[in-house]
Scaffold this active site. Structure first.
Site: not given
Ligand code: SF4
Length: 326
Positions: A111, A191, A194
């Site tokens: 991240k 993966k 959305k």
């Protein structure tokens, strides 16, 4: 009876990847253990987000979980920010967490790469996760392989606090490894997520499900109907394992290996089984949406049950750490 804690980000509508990877398992666990499921909105704000949408996304997630079978009579289903003891314990645990361990977390490194200036919340995310679980003295945490490192850190944090203030106070939570194979997106690459647009939502109509499934990736070795395939490397087969009965799964594997049918035939059977599972969920969600007050009442009641447990832990923690009583 063991106490289980798990959390999910308020990403709005659930998709079949969330359902197979986590929610279906939680619905079963609530019959075997004392279960707490938390919509982790305080975690969600560590990423860029639209404040105007957060409440709706949180509400939609709660609707999805209730519709999918999370039963507030069995599970304490609540919103993280409704229980202020989470950030309180998180701060307390920050004082015993080694910085080096936080910096070593793979998810932090991934991240952090995406930010020019890294917000401290991304670094301390696993401390809040630890507080989420330890606040309820939970002993089992359903996780996927990618969460094992955070769980090990959680155990380390519990050990350090215990060693400093009260030996044996916080249990060291154990992983409950999710059995379901990781569901990839319909593109067969990443993966299911959305934001990547490669999902099937839990409330989609039968027509929309088929429209999305029809072009989905399969084993590339099956260029024509006559080419045999390897079901184990096909995401459609993984989805069959989640939605189809065992005899159908065995039949799918056989017909794939022997080129006994085409991928479209295989997807048609899958679509029917997905629709069979999702139709009652979609109908329950529609009912819940017609009655938003009912959903909020359930969330408030659960938050109050969660707070009773959380306040007990925090009172003990404050006591053992020597704070002046208010
Ligand atoms: S037949 Fe089914 S399992 Fe085999 S490659 Fe095609 S879609 Fe995948």
């Amino acid at each position: 009876m063991a106490r289980v804690f798990s959390g999910i980000q308020p990403s709005g509508e659930l998709h079949i990847g969330n359902y197979l990877g986590a929610v279906k398992n939680w619905v079963q666990l609530q019959h075997q253990h004392e279960t707490l499921i938390c919509v982790v909105d305080l975690h969600a704000i560590t990423q860029a987000y639209e404040p105007r949408d957060l409440a709706q996304r949180t509400h939609d997630m709660a609707v999805g979980l209730l519709a999918a079978g999370i039963d507030p009579a069995k599970t304490i289903l609540f919103v993280q920010s409704h229980v202020p003891e989470h950030p309180e314990l998180s701060w307390i645990l920050t004082t015993v967490t080694p910085l080096g361990e936080l910096e070593r977390q793979t998810q932090y490194k991934d991240k952090a790469q995406r930010h020019e200036s890294v917000p401290a919340g991304i670094l301390s995310y696993p401390i809040l996760q630890s507080a989420d679980v330890l606040l309820y003295l939970a002993t089992l945490v359903p996780v996927g392989e990618d969460q094992l490192q955070h769980l090990e850190l959680m155990r380390e944090i519990a050990r350090r606090w215990n060693a400093r203030y009260a030996e044996g106070f916080f249990p060291e939570p154990q992983p409950l490894l999710t059995k379901t194979k990781r569901v990839l997106g319909l593109d067969g690459k990443a993966k299911m997520s959305k934001s990547l647009g490669n999902t099937i939502g839990l409330f989609e109509s039968p027509e929309a499900i088929w429209e999305k499934l029809r072009p989905a990736a399969t084993d590339p070795a099956r260029k024509t109907r006559k080419d045999p395939g390897t079901p184990e490397i096909c995401n459609i087969f993984t989805l069959h394992q989640g939605f189809s009965p065992p005899d159908t799964v065995a039949d799918v594997a056989n017909k794939c290996r022997t080129a006994g049918w085409g991928c479209l035939d295989c997807k048609r059977v899958l679509a029917d089984n997905i629709v069979k599972t999702l139709t009652p969920i979609r109908e329950r969600a529609a009912e819940l949406r017609r009655e938003p007050k009912g959903v909020m009442d359930r969330l408030r009641d659960c938050a109050s049950r969660a707070r009773t447990l959380a306040q007990r832990t925090i009172a003990d923690v404050r006591d053992k750490m020597g704070f002046l009583h208010a």
